[in-house]
Design a protein around this motif. Sequence first.
Motif, short mmCIF file in Angstrom:
data_model
loop_
_atom_site.label_atom_id
_atom_site.label_comp_id
_atom_site.label_asym_id
_atom_site.label_seq_id
_atom_site.Cartn_x
_atom_site.Cartn_y
_atom_site.Cartn_z
N SER A 136 -9.41 5.74 -7.76
CA SER A 136 -8.58 5.15 -7.02
C SER A 136 -7.13 5.85 -6.51
CB SER A 136 -8.47 3.81 -7.09
OG SER A 136 -9.57 2.89 -7.24
N GLU A 166 -0.51 -7.08 -12.37
CA GLU A 166 -0.32 -6.85 -10.96
C GLU A 166 -0.29 -5.27 -10.50
OE1 GLU A 166 2.76 -8.17 -7.47
OE2 GLU A 166 2.97 -8.66 -9.50
N LYS A 167 -0.95 -5.03 -9.50
CA LYS A 167 -1.04 -3.63 -9.28
C LYS A 167 0.11 -3.13 -8.72
CE LYS A 167 -6.23 -3.31 -8.77
NZ LYS A 167 -6.49 -2.15 -9.51
N THR A 168 0.60 -1.97 -8.73
CA THR A 168 1.68 -1.48 -8.08
C THR A 168 1.62 -0.17 -7.35
OG1 THR A 168 4.11 -1.11 -8.12
CG2 THR A 168 2.76 -0.53 -10.03
N SER A 169 2.45 0.53 -6.58
CA SER A 169 2.21 1.77 -6.15
C SER A 169 3.56 2.48 -6.15
CB SER A 169 1.96 1.83 -4.55
OG SER A 169 2.53 1.08 -3.64
N SER A 228 -4.04 -3.74 -18.17
CA SER A 228 -4.82 -3.24 -16.81
C SER A 228 -5.02 -4.29 -15.84
CB SER A 228 -6.26 -2.72 -17.35
OG SER A 228 -6.99 -3.61 -17.87
N ARG A 243 -1.30 4.36 -6.10
CA ARG A 243 -1.47 3.26 -7.14
C ARG A 243 -1.30 3.93 -8.41
NH1 ARG A 243 -6.73 0.78 -4.86
NH2 ARG A 243 -7.08 2.85 -4.02
N GLN A 286 -3.39 -0.25 -14.07
CA GLN A 286 -3.89 -1.15 -13.22
C GLN A 286 -4.84 -0.72 -12.22
OE1 GLN A 286 -0.25 -0.98 -13.99
NE2 GLN A 286 -0.64 -2.59 -15.62
N THR A 287 -4.54 0.69 -11.88
CA THR A 287 -5.50 1.23 -10.93
C THR A 287 -5.81 2.43 -11.71
OG1 THR A 287 -4.35 0.51 -9.08
CG2 THR A 287 -5.63 2.48 -8.80
N ASP A 298 -5.57 -3.48 -2.10
CA ASP A 298 -5.19 -4.18 -3.01
C ASP A 298 -3.96 -5.11 -2.93
OD1 ASP A 298 -7.28 -3.42 -4.88
OD2 ASP A 298 -6.03 -1.74 -5.79
#
Length: 315
Positions: A84, A195-198, A192, A75, A79-80, A15
Amino acid sequence: MAYPEPIEIAFKHVDGLDIMMDVYLPEKATEKDPAPVLLWWHGGGLLQGTRKGLGPHMLRAPANHDLCIVSADYRLAPQTRMPSILSDCVDAIKYIRSPAFAAATQNRVNPSKLALSGSSAGGWLSLLNGLGIGYEACGLGAEVPKAGSIAAIAPIYPITDLLDPFWSTKKYPVSYMGRMIERSEVEPFINSVDEKTSGAAVNSRRAIFYHYMVQEGILEPLLLDGTNIPPETFSVAAAIKSRKIAISPPPTYIVHGNADLKVPHRQSTDVVAAYKAIGVEVEYEEPEGLDHGYDLAESVDMAGMYDFIVRALKA
């Protein structure tokens, strides 16, 4: 006290994100006498938090207990979603057992001696991964841990059951907040499609997201919307009692303060009861009058937990 600097490793790229782990090596560890591993996941409801959120007792563990501490990101929801997130945990475990990890740690770590831990939602991840719960539903059936591959599980005040009314009951306001949290305070984290983040620093804007989730009672949709996976899939006590676990439980130690306002300690006592119901021993510590996150104090050493982990890793 000065704590050691970690080796920072990107163990996965997905991602557009580098998913990172921090590795804290004991000075005594050598190629001839490699250190066993304690893999820890941070809390935050799977919505916030970072691998940098280790408590002082864990930062002292390489020196005090000759453990290689690995703190891994994953993640974050929504968003995740949960499948996942669980796959990130699986990939962290696989990476620890890879030649790349051996090279990064100068062959000073013994990945065959691996214990899992985590705080709050991270404790939930340690139970899910140590028992193989939810793997089939998340498309990870081929990754189910083999018997004996996890030496121990040591969750710290874990979430364990999305069906607990605590996660679905609105609280206006949350008792420990003393005020209402406006939706504007959690924008854009609640969307959702954003932007994805971890990882999110403990002092970042996202750090209020967990409390908003508790206020609104929306943990299940944040983790599972759009997955078609029922929430009971990740109910640890129910899975143990019905023997819907991939392997016989490894040695397990659970610690949960009985004055916890952020995760009810019944989440842990239910799991303890489930272990006993199937005739499996579990060690349980219930610190009197202590709230969520009590182990972040410099003075807390978690001696019982580390004694258990070291014994299990030497077995």
